[in-house]
Design an enzyme around this catalytic site. Structure first.
Site, short mmCIF file in Angstrom:
data_model
loop_
_atom_site.label_atom_id
_atom_site.label_comp_id
_atom_site.label_asym_id
_atom_site.label_seq_id
_atom_site.Cartn_x
_atom_site.Cartn_y
_atom_site.Cartn_z
N GLY A 248 21.18 -13.73 21.06
CA GLY A 248 22.47 -13.95 20.43
C GLY A 248 23.55 -13.16 21.14
CG ASP B 74 25.97 -15.23 11.14
OD1 ASP B 74 26.58 -16.32 11.08
OD2 ASP B 74 25.37 -14.85 12.17
#
Length: 595
Positions: free
Chosen positions: A312, A427
């Site tokens: 990520g 998230d």
């Protein structure tokens, strides 16, 4: 310890004296083909075994010639080699074709095939079958003494066994098996070369390198060097060098030969292998930096990084081995570039504390938090086998209302504990929800941008007002506007977006650009779920619409309110069992991922 007293002379380097072997051994047809057919029938449960035997026999022939063996020895070894795996007839088909690592018990069953084959062949009194018996017994011995079944060392292993060991592994690497895709020829040679002097005889490995061009010409081999490309890559007509991109099997990843060769790394984006120094993943069109190329390295003298599971913006995750306990773990390593920013380090460490503080069974377990000698933080987590919800959605959705409600209730139960600890995830998305292999349970991953508040709802902020944190397609309106007033109801809006996607198969907010998606979220513009999927029940539509209200005062205020409205849907067919997902059948597995 087994000695070579009963070994045929040809296997130990002495010249064979059987007189003229005649056309029996020399012809490609006749006796040789009869032997192939006999051995094939004994191994009937292995697919394409006849092709495998013919290729291995040819490789043995080429390698023995390169080592200067007399012609009659070469032909004898070639014919005898087709019987090397007859003992596999006693290994269950389920183990032979298993997709994934073998258990210790299964591996032990496979190892027995060498002694079974030796026993089947050794009492015939036929010279060729006596040679075949010794090949069957010794072709899994390693020159460093760590092979099986008798841990022979170096020249204790007959020459024929040392030749066959290389030929057999070369074929295994370059062919498709039930548990793996084929590796390119050059990759296979690199792997074998990396094990020279350890698993394989160094002289035989040199012979392989000398004859590699002839090996390429063996019937069928060029077609076996292809890799599977993603449908998107094929659609765009992308040219991909097969040596630059290839898949590694779960069995080989656990063995570590590819990483031991030092020439390849596991890519966190395409999940395949690239040569060291590759700076761009052509399959996923992503740049590759140093943090993406760490497979094969050892962290703090105890964590061996193996397959890259994902990457990520802040960190990469590697499937790893704790070398002291032999336990598989997932190691999440902060990007060294990100680690230069103290606030990012603080956020990373807070994520570990969140998992430890809440301690819910649906949260991935954090086993350790530490840093490398260079000061880069990392987190060690339990290793999960399964798939993330994003992959599940792509393969399966839309799914039944009961199954969708089951997923939502389990995530909401987890959020009850998370919100109760004063934490807002911020998230949530399908990539951060992980389904176990049997699809009976789930885990929530990645609290990297979570917001932690104390009893006064104040804390030193890690992000400024007006900063966008989250994934656009799964943001709440307040996140899309960059507002400072983010609370737990933002997570509940995101849960409505995920529910919409589960039951319709469509993302709630779609647009051509990221900014357009964020504008659609900010203004809560989406296609009515019943338009996407006519036939949705009024109860499900009502739940979705309430969860997606723009005014956070009008949407669900707590996780329990949300759960209460989903329970009548969830219990239409079966009583609800906390912690257990309903309506999701078992599917193939893969490992931890990170957004």
């Amino acid at each position: 310890m087994v000695t070579n007293n009963n070994t045929h002379p040809s296997l130990n380097g002495a010249k064979l004296h059987l007189g003229d072997p005649g056309p029996l051994f020399q012809a490609e047809g006749g006796f040789f083909e009869l032997c192939v057919r006999l051995s094939t029938n004994m191994q009937f449960h292995e697919p394409d075994v006849a092709l495998h035997l013919r290729r291995v026999a040819k490789y043995v022939e080429l390698l023995a010639e390169a080592l200067g063996r007399p012609a009659e020895d070469v032909q004898l070894l070639k014919v005898a080699s087709v019987f090397h795996d007859v003992g596999m007839a006693e290994v269950p088909t389920a183990i032979v074709s298993k997709n994934g690592p073998l258990t210790p018990e299964e591996a032990e069953i496979v190892r027995r095939h060498t002694e079974i084959g030796h026993q089947m062949l050794s009492e015939s009194g036929v010279p060729m079958l006596e040679v075949a018996a010794m090949l069957a017994l010794t072709h899994h011995e390693y020159v460093n003494g760590k092979g099986y079944p008798h841990q022979l060392v170096g020249l204790e292993i007959p020459l024929g066994g040392r030749i066959l060991a290389v030929a057999d592994v070369f074929d295994a690497l370059t062919t498709r098996r039930p548990y793996k895709e084929p590796y390119p020829i050059d990759v296979a040679v690199d792997i074998i070369n990396g094990m020279s002097g350890k698993q394989f005889d160094a002289e035989v490995v040199v012979a392989l390198q000398q004859r590699v061009d002839l090996l390429r010409d063996v019937d069928g081999l060029p077609s076996r060097t292809l890799v599977n490309l993603s449908s998107s890559a094929l659609a765009e007509g992308m040219k991909v060098d097969v040596r630059q991109t290839f898949a590694i099997s779960a069995r080989d990843m656990n063995k570590g030969e590819l990483f031991a060769s030092g020439g390849y790394f596991s890519c966190p984006f395409c999940k395949q292998m690239h040569p060291q120094g590759t700076t761009f993943c052509s399959l996923k069109q992503m740049p590759l930096r140093e943090i993406h190329q760490l497979s094969g390295q050892v962290i703090n003298e105890k964590y061996l990084l193996q397959r890259a599971a994902g990457a990520g913006g802040m960190a990469s995750v590697y499937e790893s081995l704790h070398m002291l306990t032999n336990r598989r773990v997932a190691l999440k390593l902060l990007d060294p570039d990100v680690a230069r920013n103290p606030s990012d380090v603080t956020r990373f460490l807070e994520e570990g504390r969140v998992f430890a503080t809440v301690g819910h069974p649906n949260l991935v377990e954090v086993l350790d938090i530490d840093q490398t000698p260079e000061g880069v933080p990392f987190m060690v987590m339990e290793y999960l086998v399964g798939e993330d919800l994003a992959d599940f959605i792509e393969a399966e959705c839309p799914i039944s209302e009961v199954a969708a409600a089951s997923v939502l209730v389990e995530v909401l139960r987890t959020l009850t504990a998370v919100h109760g600890a004063g934490i807002v995830h911020r998230d949530l998305k399908p990539e951060n929800i992980f389904l176990t292999q049997d699809r009976q349970r789930l885990k929530i991953l990645d609290f990297g941008i979570s917001l932690v508040r104390d009893s006064h709802h104040q804390r030193p902020r890690l992000t400024k007002a007006g900063t966008f944190m989250g994934t656009p397609e799964y943001m709440s309106p307040e996140q899309a506007y960059g507002l400072d007033s983010i609370d737990h109801r933002s997570d509940l809006f995101t849960m409505g977006e995920i529910l919409y996607e589960l039951v319709t198969g469509w993302q709630t907010f779609t647009a051509e650009t990221t900014m357009a998606v964020m504008m659609a979220v900010a203004n809560v513009r989406y296609v009515h779920p019943a338009t996407r999927l006519p036939g949705l029940s009024s109860e499900m539509v009502a739940v979705i619409l309430r969860s997606l209200r723009a005014d956070k005062e009008a949407r669900y205020q707590t996780t329990q309110e949300f759960i209460d409205d989903l329970m009548p849907i969830l219990e239409r067919d079966f009583p609800y069992q906390p912690g257990v997902l309903l309506g999701l059948h078992e599917r193939g597995a893969k490992s931890n991922s990170v957004s």
